[in-house]
Structure formats: structure tokens, C-alpha cells
Motif scaffolding. Structure first.
Motif, short mmCIF file in Angstrom:
data_model
loop_
_atom_site.label_atom_id
_atom_site.label_comp_id
_atom_site.label_asym_id
_atom_site.label_seq_id
_atom_site.Cartn_x
_atom_site.Cartn_y
_atom_site.Cartn_z
N ARG A 15 15.59 -95.49 20.38
CA ARG A 15 15.61 -96.24 21.64
C ARG A 15 16.33 -95.40 22.66
O ARG A 15 17.38 -94.84 22.38
CB ARG A 15 16.34 -97.55 21.45
N ALA A 16 15.77 -95.34 23.85
CA ALA A 16 16.40 -94.53 24.90
C ALA A 16 16.06 -95.08 26.27
O ALA A 16 15.00 -95.66 26.47
CB ALA A 16 15.93 -93.09 24.80
N ARG A 17 16.97 -94.90 27.19
CA ARG A 17 16.72 -95.24 28.59
C ARG A 17 16.52 -93.98 29.41
O ARG A 17 15.96 -94.00 30.47
CB ARG A 17 17.89 -96.02 29.17
N LYS A 18 17.01 -92.87 28.88
CA LYS A 18 16.94 -91.61 29.61
C LYS A 18 16.68 -90.48 28.61
O LYS A 18 17.32 -90.42 27.57
CB LYS A 18 18.25 -91.35 30.34
N ILE A 19 15.74 -89.64 28.93
CA ILE A 19 15.44 -88.46 28.13
C ILE A 19 15.67 -87.25 29.02
O ILE A 19 15.14 -87.19 30.12
CB ILE A 19 13.99 -88.47 27.61
N THR A 20 16.47 -86.31 28.55
CA THR A 20 16.73 -85.10 29.32
C THR A 20 16.11 -83.92 28.60
O THR A 20 16.36 -83.70 27.42
CB THR A 20 18.24 -84.86 29.46
N LEU A 21 15.27 -83.18 29.30
CA LEU A 21 14.71 -81.95 28.78
C LEU A 21 15.39 -80.79 29.50
O LEU A 21 15.36 -80.72 30.72
CB LEU A 21 13.20 -81.87 29.04
N ARG A 22 16.00 -79.94 28.75
CA ARG A 22 16.61 -78.74 29.32
C ARG A 22 15.80 -77.57 28.82
O ARG A 22 15.83 -77.24 27.64
CB ARG A 22 18.07 -78.63 28.90
N LEU A 23 15.04 -76.95 29.71
CA LEU A 23 14.18 -75.84 29.35
C LEU A 23 14.99 -74.55 29.41
O LEU A 23 15.46 -74.16 30.48
CB LEU A 23 12.97 -75.81 30.28
N LEU A 24 15.17 -73.92 28.27
CA LEU A 24 16.13 -72.83 28.13
C LEU A 24 15.53 -71.44 28.23
O LEU A 24 16.27 -70.47 28.43
CB LEU A 24 16.87 -72.96 26.79
N ASP A 25 14.25 -71.31 28.06
CA ASP A 25 13.66 -69.98 28.05
C ASP A 25 12.20 -70.09 28.49
O ASP A 25 11.62 -71.16 28.50
CB ASP A 25 13.74 -69.39 26.64
N THR A 26 11.65 -68.95 28.84
CA THR A 26 10.26 -68.89 29.26
C THR A 26 9.43 -68.23 28.16
O THR A 26 9.97 -67.65 27.22
CB THR A 26 10.10 -68.07 30.55
N TYR A 27 8.14 -68.33 28.30
CA TYR A 27 7.22 -67.65 27.39
C TYR A 27 6.31 -66.80 28.26
O TYR A 27 5.56 -67.34 29.06
CB TYR A 27 6.41 -68.66 26.59
N GLY A 28 6.40 -65.52 28.14
CA GLY A 28 5.60 -64.65 29.00
C GLY A 28 6.44 -64.13 30.14
O GLY A 28 7.34 -63.33 29.95
N GLY A 29 6.20 -64.63 31.34
CA GLY A 29 6.95 -64.20 32.51
C GLY A 29 8.38 -64.71 32.47
O GLY A 29 8.66 -65.78 31.96
N ARG A 30 9.30 -63.94 33.03
CA ARG A 30 10.71 -64.33 32.96
C ARG A 30 11.18 -65.15 34.15
O ARG A 30 12.26 -65.71 34.13
CB ARG A 30 11.58 -63.09 32.84
N ASP A 31 10.38 -65.24 35.22
CA ASP A 31 10.82 -65.88 36.45
C ASP A 31 10.33 -67.31 36.65
O ASP A 31 10.79 -67.99 37.56
CB ASP A 31 10.39 -65.04 37.65
N PHE A 32 9.38 -67.75 35.83
CA PHE A 32 8.79 -69.08 36.03
C PHE A 32 8.60 -69.79 34.70
O PHE A 32 8.41 -69.16 33.67
CB PHE A 32 7.43 -68.96 36.73
N LEU A 33 8.62 -71.12 34.77
CA LEU A 33 8.27 -71.98 33.63
C LEU A 33 6.90 -72.58 33.92
O LEU A 33 6.53 -72.73 35.09
CB LEU A 33 9.27 -73.11 33.48
N GLY A 34 6.20 -72.96 32.91
CA GLY A 34 4.93 -73.64 33.10
C GLY A 34 4.83 -74.82 32.14
O GLY A 34 5.22 -74.70 30.98
#
Length: 97
Positions: A15-34
């Protein structure tokens, strides 16, 4: 996909009221997330919960943080229902900071 009645047999539900996603790394390019989609499943039937932009917060929000105007890869795309895609107009592309 393929979730139906009894799909979560043996799984522990949280059960949750808030889910936090912390994106720590990229795959491929180092400057952007997708990311193409976020799906939250409800209850024992694993029914997808209806999400909209009002549920989301991101920092940086999208490429407008770098001064890019008009890029379609904005945060709302992760809840537009097109989770499996290779089309830019259904993707979110924030800078990775």
C-alpha cells in the motif's frame, strides 16, 4: 501484460500513497534519460491504475530546462498509454543531471 484474475497469486501487495523513482544512471547517452511509460497496477487483479500528469513531478521536467522549446518528449508522455513504442511523440526525454 497478460495480467488477469489471480495474476498476483503469491505476490506481496504494497500500500502506498507516494512512489518515488530516482533514476540513477543512463543507458547509452550520458546526458539524457529516456522513458516511454509508467504503469502502476492496482489490487489482486493487477489492473492498471489510470494516471495523468497531475500525479507526476520531475526535476528537471524536460528539455525546456535547457532552453529547448517545442520538443514533444515531455513528462506527460509517460502516462499517455503508449508504453511500448519507438515513436518520439510517446517518449519522455529529460536531461540527466
Amino acid at each position: 501484460s497478460g495480467a488477469g484474475a489471480g495474476a498476483l497469486t503469491g505476490c506481496r501487495l504494497v500500500r502506498a500513497r507516494k512512489i518515488t523513482l530516482r533514476l540513477l544512471d543512463t543507458y547509452g547517452g550520458r546526458d539524457f534519460l529516456g522513458l516511454t511509460g509508467i504503469e502502476v497496477l492496482e489490487g489482486h487483479t493487477a489492473r492498471p491504475m489510470r494516471l495523468d500528469l497531475s500525479y507526476l513531478h520531475a526535476s528537471p521536467r524536460d528539455l525546456s530546462a535547457l532552453g529547448h522549446v517545442g520538443d514533444p518528449r515531455t513528462l506527460d508522455k509517460v502516462v499517455d498509454g503508449s508504453n511500448i513504442t519507438d515513436e518520439d511523440h510517446h517518449m519522455w526525454l529529460p536531461p540527466f543531471t
